[in-house]
Motif scaffolding. Sequence first.
Motif, PDB file in Angstrom:
ATOM      1  N   ASP A  10     -61.713 -35.584  18.769  1.00 44.41           N
ATOM      2  CA  ASP A  10     -63.067 -35.025  18.689  1.00 44.41           C
ATOM      3  C   ASP A  10     -63.944 -35.566  19.817  1.00 44.41           C
ATOM      4  OD1 ASP A  10     -62.311 -33.660  16.375  1.00 44.41           O
ATOM      5  OD2 ASP A  10     -62.765 -35.390  15.124  1.00 44.41           O
ATOM      6  N   ALA A  18     -63.031 -33.553  22.768  1.00 43.50           N
ATOM      7  CA  ALA A  18     -63.540 -32.179  22.693  1.00 43.50           C
ATOM      8  C   ALA A  18     -65.044 -32.118  22.984  1.00 43.50           C
ATOM      9  CB  ALA A  18     -63.245 -31.596  21.310  1.00 43.50           C
ATOM     10  N   ASP A  53     -54.275 -29.163  13.045  1.00 43.95           N
ATOM     11  CA  ASP A  53     -55.561 -28.460  12.925  1.00 43.95           C
ATOM     12  C   ASP A  53     -56.354 -28.594  14.225  1.00 43.95           C
ATOM     13  OD1 ASP A  53     -54.874 -27.854  10.384  1.00 43.95           O
ATOM     14  OD2 ASP A  53     -56.173 -29.336   9.418  1.00 43.95           O
ATOM     15  N   GLN A  54     -56.382 -29.821  14.760  1.00 43.68           N
ATOM     16  CA  GLN A  54     -57.134 -30.055  16.005  1.00 43.68           C
ATOM     17  C   GLN A  54     -56.528 -29.266  17.162  1.00 43.68           C
ATOM     18  OE1 GLN A  54     -56.897 -34.366  16.054  1.00 43.68           O
ATOM     19  NE2 GLN A  54     -59.017 -34.572  15.361  1.00 43.68           N
ATOM     20  N   ALA A  57     -55.082 -26.426  17.051  1.00 36.19           N
ATOM     21  CA  ALA A  57     -55.505 -25.020  16.960  1.00 36.19           C
ATOM     22  C   ALA A  57     -56.999 -24.880  17.278  1.00 36.19           C
ATOM     23  CB  ALA A  57     -55.209 -24.496  15.563  1.00 36.19           C
ATOM     24  N   ARG A  58     -57.772 -25.850  16.780  1.00 33.64           N
ATOM     25  CA  ARG A  58     -59.229 -25.766  16.914  1.00 33.64           C
ATOM     26  C   ARG A  58     -59.679 -25.856  18.368  1.00 33.64           C
ATOM     27  NH1 ARG A  58     -61.653 -30.591  14.235  1.00 33.64           N
ATOM     28  NH2 ARG A  58     -60.133 -30.097  12.658  1.00 33.64           N
ATOM     29  N   TYR A  59     -58.958 -26.640  19.180  1.00 38.32           N
ATOM     30  CA  TYR A  59     -59.424 -26.909  20.541  1.00 38.32           C
ATOM     31  C   TYR A  59     -58.789 -26.015  21.606  1.00 38.32           C
ATOM     32  CZ  TYR A  59     -61.484 -30.938  18.253  1.00 38.32           C
ATOM     33  OH  TYR A  59     -62.204 -31.738  17.415  1.00 38.32           O
ATOM     34  N   ASN A 109     -59.657 -23.126  22.663  1.00 40.24           N
ATOM     35  CA  ASN A 109     -60.647 -22.521  23.564  1.00 40.24           C
ATOM     36  C   ASN A 109     -61.393 -23.553  24.409  1.00 40.24           C
ATOM     37  OD1 ASN A 109     -60.107 -19.930  22.763  1.00 40.24           O
ATOM     38  ND2 ASN A 109     -61.474 -20.089  20.983  1.00 40.24           N
ATOM     39  N   TYR A 116     -53.924 -21.174  24.098  1.00 38.64           N
ATOM     40  CA  TYR A 116     -54.402 -22.036  25.194  1.00 38.64           C
ATOM     41  C   TYR A 116     -54.348 -21.233  26.494  1.00 38.64           C
ATOM     42  CZ  TYR A 116     -54.727 -26.400  22.568  1.00 38.64           C
ATOM     43  OH  TYR A 116     -55.123 -27.390  21.691  1.00 38.64           O
TER      44      TYR A 116
END
Lengths: 355, 323
Positions: free
Chosen positions: A75, A78, A113-114, A116-118, A120, A141
């Motif tokens: 995080d 990110a 999860d991270q 997939a979340r990051y 973009n 990605y």
Amino acid sequence: MTTVHQLVPTISPRDAVGNHTLALRKILRELGFESEIFSMFRHTDLMNDTHYVDRLPGDADVVIYQFSIGSPVADRWAQHPGLKVANYHNITPTSLVGRWDGLLAAEVQLGRDQMARYANLCDHAICDSDFNRSELDALGYKSTETIPVLFDSLDARSDRSTLAKLERNRQGTQVLFVGRIAPNKAHHDLVAAVRTLREVHNDNAHLHFVGTDGPPSYRSTLNGIINHAGMRDHVTFHGSVSQEQLVSHYMAADVFCCLSDHEGFCVPVVEAMNHDLPVIAFSCTAVAETVASGGLLLTEKSPLLVASAIHRVRNDDALAQRLRQAGRQRAKNFDSEITREKFHRQISNLILESL
Amino acid sequence: MSDSQSDAEYFQEVVAEIELEARQRAATGEYPRALLRSLDEEFRRWIPDASLESGIEDTIRSIEAASYVDAAVPLKSRSPVGSFTKWVVRRLTYFYHRHIAQQITALGIHITRPLRLIDASLKNINRRLSLVEDQLDVGAAARSELIASVSHIAASEGIKEILLEHFRGVPGRVLFGDLFEPSLLDFLRNQGVDIYGVTPNDEASAAVDIQQTELIEHLDHLDSNALDGFVLCGITDRSSLNEQLRALRLLLLRSRAGARAAIIVAKPELLSSRLGPVAADLLQGRPLHSETWCYLLSRENASDITVVESSDSAFSLITATLP
């Protein structure tokens, strides 16, 4: 001066991701960048050489995140305003660890999860293998490439006392596997295969495990299986060893056998090839890609089949010799100088284009 | 051809030889059958389920351990002066760090308390569910004894030839499940069909290419489009209607377009007469009529559906090609 820092959840020596992170910092510094490593959990040997994650400067130009587990460090990466590069080493699927270690399962799930979340947010991703790259591509990605993991080619000399001890105790086929004692590495399948080898082929074989302990429940189950199978005197856990001791293990073994269910690259396979050790591996995830033409790839891993393969390699000198040659040839593809050169070129291009 | 290509091809040939040799040795009984399964069974027996057993408990313990903060700051430094300075600072600020550390530790314990309550509730629910399952399924033991006592009906030579014709030239893997007669699988394999078996049966699972597991469990873990054909039998004689329909649905999902399907099912009348009144009343499952299987396959747009009855009228073989 351009600053290219690295973030990693845990930094430790004798660990594939840790060694890679340290080697990459060296490359970045050689390229003339200011580069430091920031981590949440730091091994005591690296306390003076790395920094706590809170110290990451907000004005760093590029931040590379070493992605191998879920962590709040991701995080931080990110949220950082600089150019964001992910170095993806793969995350073990929850299904392979969930039964053994609840906390680890939560961490790998967070990692997935991270990841997939990051998708973009990430400007560029470097993956150890095409297998890893395909996972990130599937998540959307936008820019990915494959560069193998950086690792020392183990030029260290062997540890004489370890080698002498291993040679002194050898009787039948010496089967070696190097890797953390974790369920996805399927140590239990190796126990079953070597037991079958002993019974069916009358081979007084011995199984050597080198690597740190993983989930305690898996180790406990493994011990139970070893006892039940009557293999207590024929399996040795050597734990974490020095580079010199590791070289001794590669030199003393007859076969390197990997039956892992999930690997993002598998450095020990290449190390074994580098030490002229015939490689037998179960063809799955990135293992098939790393072994390629350098070893015997089995499409299934029933104890009978694996035992037959080990027996064949041990008793067919021509095959063993060809495996050694092919392995040595294959290992050249992962030569540390070639990989360093790739990182040199790609990172300097990437940073020059972006800044 | 490059060296690496030639090596890869040579190693593939070696692996094929090893597989063939292992298969032949297993078929001739050279390898002890029990040995091949015992460790696998043992592993399954030992495997824990972290989410149901002590996983949550262990996780909470880990959080509690991690929330303990050591107020004694490390003194390691590159120089002795640095170490000494750190020691002095630690001595001077120890009261402050200890105060903060105690609060963080207390916070960790407060966080894990509700987790412990959730863990206890889940365990309580699991216990109650087990009780309810026991109350609902009073005849489980009796049924499993009955199923074990039902003898399977052997396939005749005529059926073998029809099956072989049906699967001749199929390019990929064919699943035979749940298998009751290894000889039928051996016959098809010896004729060049790339076939493997799945069975929960101890005796039948001794050969190399037969996996000992429940058919539905196996299908749950199989990739889509993994099969170029299947032979469904065994489960068609004794499982519940729901299980039979679920097996068929999963087989269709796991099969490629154009895959060949074959279903072997005992004649319902014959099985009823063999079972006797007690088993007929207590068993949950019984065979469906061949007309029902034809209807189910045609509803999935299967083509070339044919039904062949065995010469002794003991069972029917339904063959079809999937869309």
